[in-house]
Design an enzyme around this catalytic site. Structure first.
Site, PDB file in Angstrom:
ATOM      1  CG  ASN A   9      -1.882   1.090   1.301  1.00  0.00           C
ATOM      2  OD1 ASN A   9      -1.895   1.961   0.441  1.00  0.00           O
ATOM      3  ND2 ASN A   9      -2.726   1.070   2.320  1.00  0.00           N
ATOM      4  CE  LYS A  16       0.146   2.898   6.683  1.00  0.00           C
ATOM      5  NZ  LYS A  16      -1.165   3.488   6.688  1.00  0.00           N
ATOM      6  NE  ARG A  95      -6.485   1.033   0.008  1.00  0.00           N
ATOM      7  CZ  ARG A  95      -6.879   1.535   1.166  1.00  0.00           C
ATOM      8  NH1 ARG A  95      -6.126   1.385   2.231  1.00  0.00           N
ATOM      9  NH2 ARG A  95      -8.020   2.172   1.244  1.00  0.00           N
ATOM     10  CG  HIS A 183     -12.829   3.521   2.562  1.00  0.00           C
ATOM     11  ND1 HIS A 183     -13.517   4.578   3.083  1.00  0.00           N
ATOM     12  CD2 HIS A 183     -11.522   3.749   2.804  1.00  0.00           C
ATOM     13  CE1 HIS A 183     -12.655   5.445   3.617  1.00  0.00           C
ATOM     14  NE2 HIS A 183     -11.437   4.955   3.462  1.00  0.00           N
ATOM     15  CG  LEU A 209     -16.940   5.123  11.280  1.00  0.00           C
ATOM     16  CD1 LEU A 209     -17.678   5.286  12.608  1.00  0.00           C
ATOM     17  CD2 LEU A 209     -17.498   6.072  10.231  1.00  0.00           C
ATOM     18  N   GLY A 212      -9.705   8.383   6.912  1.00  0.00           N
ATOM     19  CA  GLY A 212     -10.688   8.534   5.833  1.00  0.00           C
ATOM     20  C   GLY A 212     -11.918   7.770   6.293  1.00  0.00           C
ATOM     21  NE  ARG A 241      -9.361  12.319   2.843  1.00  0.00           N
ATOM     22  CZ  ARG A 241      -9.391  11.010   2.630  1.00  0.00           C
ATOM     23  NH1 ARG A 241     -10.432  10.458   2.024  1.00  0.00           N
ATOM     24  NH2 ARG A 241      -8.406  10.258   3.037  1.00  0.00           N
ATOM     25  CG  MET A 284     -12.338   9.757  17.476  1.00  0.00           C
ATOM     26  SD  MET A 284     -13.426  11.210  17.508  1.00  0.00           S
ATOM     27  CE  MET A 284     -14.262  11.088  15.935  1.00  0.00           C
ATOM     28  NE  ARG A 285      -5.327   7.511  18.466  1.00  0.00           N
ATOM     29  CZ  ARG A 285      -4.553   6.767  17.715  1.00  0.00           C
ATOM     30  NH1 ARG A 285      -4.116   5.631  18.168  1.00  0.00           N
ATOM     31  NH2 ARG A 285      -4.180   7.156  16.509  1.00  0.00           N
ATOM     32  CD  GLU A 379      -8.636  -1.164   4.043  1.00  0.00           C
ATOM     33  OE1 GLU A 379      -8.022  -0.995   5.125  1.00  0.00           O
ATOM     34  OE2 GLU A 379      -9.065  -0.211   3.375  1.00  0.00           O
TER      35      GLU A 379
HETATM   36  P1  ADP Z   1      -6.492   5.083   7.958  1.00  0.00           P
HETATM   37  O1  ADP Z   1      -6.191   3.640   7.608  1.00  0.00           O
HETATM   38  O2  ADP Z   1      -7.619   5.690   7.172  1.00  0.00           O
HETATM   39  O3  ADP Z   1      -5.297   5.965   8.065  1.00  0.00           O
HETATM   40  P2  ADP Z   1      -7.335   4.005  10.493  1.00  0.00           P
HETATM   41  O4  ADP Z   1      -8.423   3.080  10.095  1.00  0.00           O
HETATM   42  O5  ADP Z   1      -6.052   3.439  10.985  1.00  0.00           O
HETATM   43  O6  ADP Z   1      -7.076   5.111   9.384  1.00  0.00           O
HETATM   44  O7  ADP Z   1      -7.916   4.985  11.603  1.00  0.00           O
HETATM   45  C1  ADP Z   1      -7.121   5.992  12.110  1.00  0.00           C
HETATM   46  C2  ADP Z   1      -7.927   6.796  13.092  1.00  0.00           C
HETATM   47  O8  ADP Z   1      -8.526   5.937  14.069  1.00  0.00           O
HETATM   48  C3  ADP Z   1      -7.035   7.722  13.888  1.00  0.00           C
HETATM   49  O9  ADP Z   1      -6.934   8.948  13.256  1.00  0.00           O
HETATM   50  C4  ADP Z   1      -7.780   7.864  15.173  1.00  0.00           C
HETATM   51  O10 ADP Z   1      -8.596   9.015  15.059  1.00  0.00           O
HETATM   52  C5  ADP Z   1      -8.682   6.666  15.252  1.00  0.00           C
HETATM   53  N1  ADP Z   1      -8.375   5.824  16.427  1.00  0.00           N
HETATM   54  C6  ADP Z   1      -7.456   4.840  16.538  1.00  0.00           C
HETATM   55  N2  ADP Z   1      -7.465   4.318  17.783  1.00  0.00           N
HETATM   56  C7  ADP Z   1      -8.427   4.991  18.469  1.00  0.00           C
HETATM   57  C8  ADP Z   1      -8.936   4.925  19.801  1.00  0.00           C
HETATM   58  N3  ADP Z   1      -8.450   4.072  20.674  1.00  0.00           N
HETATM   59  N4  ADP Z   1      -9.928   5.769  20.129  1.00  0.00           N
HETATM   60  C9  ADP Z   1     -10.421   6.646  19.254  1.00  0.00           C
HETATM   61  N5  ADP Z   1      -9.993   6.761  17.984  1.00  0.00           N
HETATM   62  C10 ADP Z   1      -9.014   5.947  17.595  1.00  0.00           C
END
Ligand code: ADP
Length: 394
Positions: A9, A16, A95, A183, A209, A212, A241, A284-285, A379
């Site tokens: 990816n 990755k 990917r 996705h 969620l 992206g 976004r 989100m954390r 994925e």
């Molecule tokens: P992508 O593959 O689209 O980069 P991920 O599916 O890995 O993203 O999701 C990343 C997002 O998940 C992070 O930006 C974070 O906001 C959220 N995340 C990961 N762990 C936690 C958690 N323990 N609590 C809340 N949100 C989380």
């Protein structure tokens, strides 16, 4: 010697990768997962085993050395030769974000396919060029290795025509300006899991969620609608976004606020979403830990749009048999799932708060007319499955 499949990816500054066995097991098994980051600047390499334990890393490269995609892939392959010498990589799966109208499944890469995919760069300028750079680089580093492209759009090619149309003049639609959806590998993986998990569920909404974020309506395991459209900026607000927005705002920003295309791209893709609304973070954390009211408002907006799209997707399905949460936020943020489920009480969803806090897998109460589950996406495994199918068909 065991045969292995390399999954790649590639982004602008990172690759990755994952390695799966290609044996007789019902599904390929993960052996390693890793990444090379800092391409073009300060490279760093890390690899973990199937349990998530770090088994190797490297941060030090000779001064001034900047790795490109080819250099990174050469390093990954040589690491595998040295540290996993009992594995013979027999194929690679990439990917690839965009397969356009024609690619409705994974495809073996050759010069003609690569030329087709080059044509799609304008439709996904932030991702497609890097996916293709890795494909070309691997062909240079390992010319005999079969390579397979697995598309984020392909799974959505089953959507009815009306779900793919914008209300634009027909000629624009026929030239490719239409809703594609993204996705797809994540949704395909969830669809792949559903017969075991929820065999009765025909009408399912999946919420992917992550940083992206999008949602998809599955009817009998096939995509019939999704929240992302022509690009991956449509639908839900995301880490950085906007999500769906009145296109009139874009016109106004160009005509009255001095934005040009580059400025708009930066605004819509990088400066908006959770980051733009909170002014705190795109993660989100951080937002859930913050006591800044703007962070709370960003989370509220995210949840609001998930609920709104859930209703819309249920209507495209003509009902709802189950809801699935997946990806970083969907798998790890119980408070977001809880807020979405509370807002969806009208649909018949009843949450089991304790199961939700534990992370499921089932998070709805036993009597909930509509089951709600958390299913971790995978994925990479979906790509490995496509590569294996392609090798077996050859
Ligand atoms: P992508 O593959 O689209 O980069 P991920 O599916 O890995 O993203 O999701 C990343 C997002 O998940 C992070 O930006 C974070 O906001 C959220 N995340 C990961 N762990 C936690 C958690 N323990 N609590 C809340 N949100 C989380």
């Amino acid at each position: 010697m065991e045969q292995g499949i390399l999954v790649i990816n590639a982004g602008s500054s990172s690759i990755k990768f994952a390695v799966f066995t290609d044996g007789d097991r019902p599904e390929p098994a993960l052996l390693f997962k890793g990444q090379m980051e800092g391409l073009g600047s300060d490279p760093s390499f890390q690899v973990k085993d199937a349990t998530g334990r770090k088994i190797d890393e490297r941060d030090e490269w000779p001064r001034g050395s900047t790795l490109n995609h080819a250099g990174a892939l050469r390093y990954i392959l040589s690491w595998l030769e040295e540290c996993a010498s009992d594995i013979e990589i027999v194929a690679a799966g990439h990917r690839v974000v965009h397969g356009g109208l024609d690619y409705d499944r994974a495809v073996r890469l050759d010069e003609d396919v690569i030329a087709d995919l080059e044509q799609l760069v304008p439709l996904a300028p932030l991702h497609q060029p890097h996916n293709l750079a890795a494909i070309r680089a691997l062909a240079e580093v390992a010319p005999k290795l079969p390579q397979v492209a697995c598309f984020d759009t392909a799974f959505h090619r089953t959507q009815p025509r009306v779900a793919q149309l914008f209300a634009l003049p027909r000629a624009l639609t026929e030239s490719g300006v239409r809703r594609y959806g993204f996705h797809g590998l994540s949704y395909e993986y969830i669809a792949h899991r559903l017969p075991d998990t929820l065999p009765e569920a025909r009408k399912v909404v999946v919420a992917h969620l992550g940083s992206g974020a999008s949602m998809c309506a599955l009817l009998d395991g096939r995509s019939i609608e999704s929240t992302m459209g022509f690009t991956a900026v449509d639908g839900l607000p995301m880490g950085t976004r906007t999500g769906g927005m009145d296109p009139g705002v874009v016109l106004y920003l160009m005509q009255d606020r001095g934005y040009d295309a580059k400025g708009l791209e930066k605004l819509l893709y990088k400066e908006s979403g959770l980051l733009g609304v909170s002014g705190v973070s795109n993660d989100m954390r951080d937002l859930l830990e913050s006591d800044d009211p703007h962070a709370a408002e960003a989370v509220e907006l995210f949840v609001y749009h998930i609920g709104k799209h859930l209703g819309a997707l249920a209507s495209t399905l003509g009902g709802l048999d189950a809801v699935i949460f997946t990806a970083g936020i969907g798998e790890n943020a119980p408070i977001v799932r809880e807020q979405v489920c509370l807002g969806a009480k009208w649909l018949g969803i009843r949450l089991d708060p304790e199961a939700n806090r534990r992370g499921g897998p089932r998070i709805s109460s036993v009597g909930s007319p509509i089951p709600v589950w958390v299913i971790p996406t995978n994925e990479e495994l979906m790509i490995a499955l496509h590569v294996r199918d392609e090798l077996r068909a050859a």
